[in-house]
Scaffold this motif. Sequence first.
Motif, short mmCIF file in Angstrom:
data_model
loop_
_atom_site.label_atom_id
_atom_site.label_comp_id
_atom_site.label_asym_id
_atom_site.label_seq_id
_atom_site.Cartn_x
_atom_site.Cartn_y
_atom_site.Cartn_z
N ASP A 86 25.45 16.66 -2.82
CA ASP A 86 24.25 16.95 -1.79
C ASP A 86 24.13 15.62 -0.92
O ASP A 86 23.09 15.38 -0.33
N ASP A 88 25.59 14.01 1.39
CA ASP A 88 26.37 13.56 2.55
C ASP A 88 25.64 12.66 3.72
O ASP A 88 25.92 11.78 4.17
N GLY A 125 35.85 19.84 4.60
CA GLY A 125 35.11 20.63 4.28
C GLY A 125 33.43 20.44 4.97
O GLY A 125 33.16 19.39 5.33
N GLU A 126 32.57 21.52 4.57
CA GLU A 126 31.32 21.29 5.18
C GLU A 126 30.31 20.27 4.68
O GLU A 126 29.39 19.96 5.15
N GLY A 127 30.70 19.87 3.40
CA GLY A 127 29.72 19.09 2.71
C GLY A 127 29.76 17.50 3.03
O GLY A 127 29.30 16.60 2.28
N THR A 129 30.26 16.63 6.54
CA THR A 129 29.94 16.53 8.10
C THR A 129 29.46 15.14 8.61
O THR A 129 29.89 14.55 9.59
N SER A 130 28.37 14.71 7.97
CA SER A 130 27.75 13.40 8.36
C SER A 130 28.73 12.34 8.24
O SER A 130 28.71 11.55 9.05
N HIS A 162 40.82 12.45 10.82
CA HIS A 162 39.56 12.78 11.54
C HIS A 162 39.70 12.28 12.82
O HIS A 162 38.55 12.50 13.71
#
Lengths: 231, 292
Positions: A86, A88, A125-127, A129-130, A162
């Motif tokens: 968690d 990120d 993935g979404e975890g 993005t930062s 990316h």
Amino acid sequence: MTETTRPDARPADGATSDGERWLAEARAAVGQDPASVSRAFALAGRKVGRAPLRPDVDPAGIVHGTVDDAARAALVVALADALGADGDAALGARLADLYQHGDTAERRGVLRGLDALAERGSLAGEGATSVVAVGRDLAADALRTNDQSLVAAAVGPFAAAHLDQHAWRHAVLKLVFMGVSLDAVAGLDDRADDELARMARDFAAERRAAGRVVPDDVARLAPDVTTGRTA
Amino acid sequence: MRIFDPHIHMTSRTTDDYEALYAAGVRALVEPAFWLGQPRTNVGSFLDYFDSLLGWERFRAAQFGIRHHATIALNPKEANDARCREVLDEIPRYLLKDGVVAVGEVGYDSMTPEEDEVFARQLQMARDVDLPVLVHTPHRDKLAGTRRTLDVVRESGVPSEHVLVDHLNETNVTLVLDAGAWAGFSIYPDTKMDEDRMVAILQEHGTDRMIVNSAADWGRSDPLKTLKTGRAMLAAGFTDDDVDKVLWRNPVEFYGQSGNLVLDPVPGFVEGDLPTPGVEFEGSSVLRGVRA
């Protein structure tokens, strides 16, 4: 005869066991206290040495990095593990801080740390993005500089996954301009496209018109181009 | 002749100077943090300057085969400017960095209370990280400024052998040597101190703890004054070993106290090669180039 004032900065054989020990302790310390990564980043070069990782093909350590680049990348991975699944936003913030307050070597360390995270699949993935957003900004900053080592550190696996296509193409062409081997570019053949080939051909034409050498690497981007010096 | 220039402001100099420095035997130097010629108006301007000393200038020097080191501080002149004061909070972070070999330039410009406070605070920062200190003596009222400088150093608890008091002349050299500190001399064309006067000072006081620099900057100055001083020493009967001591071993010993000197040759550098690697190398894409 070489002279250094640091006994563990021998250039010949990469990290010394003192250096390896320091790195193991520093990684453990980051696991306990993520904030300690800043100090470890500042000291890494002095502790593990600055030798090129592949001196046979890359004596300046620009294309494939240096021992301290790798050490800092390992510290970034330790930081990511310390901040957890968690973490990120916190990781993104710390990486931005390390880069902004870092000297050139520390900035390379952040960039190669992003590569290490990308390679192990941490940034899909979404975890993430930062971290990915921060990474793109940092890569863009590095690609604007005129230091070959920073530009070469910004075209690895993170960039391959990316960076947007326009930025990536310009990074590749910049390496050719700077005389840095395209071996630095991760996944070159996967992302090379017709537009990059067009840019390479135009660059070759400029060089020929100026009576200057066309670097061999241009042929990797546009196989039909004649490289070297034309009469 | 191998030369270490311990005080030279390379941000103001061109690549012609880097080439000339290397050809003259300069293999390493120290660029002290100072002011830019006109005032900085915010802390960010200072931070960008510090970053450029550690980044771009170190890189630029390496392209010409020279090992670049820096000192970091809030300089005496800008100690008086309230807009710059908060940079003091950022300096400890820089004192941990690679290539930072001292706190400096610190000291007095006009001897104001603000300068007192900023000087004392930065001496404590140097103590905290065990770095040596480069002290600038004022160009006006120099003797009084030197006395006050030595008093403040003594009060700070920084060991005198960690202190280099720079821009000295005939009137204040004895004071500094008697205090146990290192004595620095900036050799300029015409003003302040020249190589012949320097030779006379060396003849009178010997070569222990004597440091010679060009202090070349944006003004009328000559980055080859170290070489010229070496030649003047030889002409006056000093030996090659004396010259090596003053121009290399002394500054290396002083700044070596930081533990942060890097003196091995820049990897990949070949004198006379153009600094853009690879492209002109007969089209080969085999990597060349130097790393800072």
